[in-house]
Design a protein around this motif. Structure first.
Motif, PDB file in Angstrom:
ATOM      1  N   THR A   1       1.941  16.350 -11.875  1.00  0.00           N
ATOM      2  CA  THR A   1       0.872  17.111 -12.521  1.00  0.00           C
ATOM      3  C   THR A   1       0.634  18.435 -11.816  1.00  0.00           C
TER       4      THR A   1
ATOM      5  N   ARG B   1       2.278   1.781  -3.449  1.00  0.00           N
ATOM      6  CA  ARG B   1       1.232   2.260  -4.354  1.00  0.00           C
ATOM      7  C   ARG B   1       0.950   3.743  -4.105  1.00  0.00           C
ATOM      8  N   LEU B   2       0.852   4.139  -2.848  1.00  0.00           N
ATOM      9  CA  LEU B   2       0.569   5.541  -2.527  1.00  0.00           C
ATOM     10  C   LEU B   2       1.731   6.459  -2.903  1.00  0.00           C
ATOM     11  N   GLN B   3       2.964   5.975  -2.747  1.00  0.00           N
ATOM     12  CA  GLN B   3       4.115   6.791  -3.140  1.00  0.00           C
ATOM     13  C   GLN B   3       4.122   7.017  -4.649  1.00  0.00           C
ATOM     14  N   THR B   4       3.790   5.983  -5.416  1.00  0.00           N
ATOM     15  CA  THR B   4       3.716   6.117  -6.867  1.00  0.00           C
ATOM     16  C   THR B   4       2.615   7.099  -7.251  1.00  0.00           C
ATOM     17  N   GLU B   5       1.467   6.970  -6.607  1.00  0.00           N
ATOM     18  CA  GLU B   5       0.350   7.876  -6.883  1.00  0.00           C
ATOM     19  C   GLU B   5       0.711   9.308  -6.496  1.00  0.00           C
ATOM     20  N   ASN B   6       1.387   9.475  -5.377  1.00  0.00           N
ATOM     21  CA  ASN B   6       1.793  10.803  -4.927  1.00  0.00           C
ATOM     22  C   ASN B   6       2.791  11.430  -5.901  1.00  0.00           C
ATOM     23  N   ASP B   7       3.724  10.643  -6.397  1.00  0.00           N
ATOM     24  CA  ASP B   7       4.692  11.155  -7.362  1.00  0.00           C
ATOM     25  C   ASP B   7       3.995  11.622  -8.641  1.00  0.00           C
ATOM     26  N   ALA B   8       3.003  10.846  -9.084  1.00  0.00           N
ATOM     27  CA  ALA B   8       2.263  11.232 -10.288  1.00  0.00           C
ATOM     28  C   ALA B   8       1.482  12.517 -10.057  1.00  0.00           C
ATOM     29  N   LEU B   9       0.863  12.636  -8.894  1.00  0.00           N
ATOM     30  CA  LEU B   9       0.108  13.856  -8.582  1.00  0.00           C
ATOM     31  C   LEU B   9       1.030  15.058  -8.437  1.00  0.00           C
TER      32      LEU B   9
ATOM     33  N   GLU C   1       0.834  -1.204   0.000  1.00  0.00           N
ATOM     34  CA  GLU C   1       0.000   0.000   0.000  1.00  0.00           C
ATOM     35  C   GLU C   1       0.869   1.254   0.000  1.00  0.00           C
TER      36      GLU C   1
END
Length: 63
Positions: A47, A36-44, A33
């Protein structure tokens, strides 16, 4: 004392082994988890850098 020796000689407690496996699985789930959250945070964050460039150029509404 006899109970302590019997428990020690009798091998690992099945409840303890079960709890240890459950906790190890929980740690693996939490690590997945976190990744996954670190990857999502990097993408956000990537942007938001693009979006924030336009916001910094604006003047304040009230002076």
């Amino acid at each position: 004392m006899a109970k302590a020796l019997l428990g020690h000689v009798g091998g690992p407690d099945p409840r303890m082994v079960s709890e240890m496996r459950r906790l190890q699985q929980r740690v693996r789930d939490l690590e997945a988890e976190l990744a996954r959250l670190q990857t999502e945070n990097d993408a956000l964050a990537a942007t938001s850098d693009e979006v924030s460039l336009g916001v910094k150029d604006r003047e304040p509404a009230l002076t």
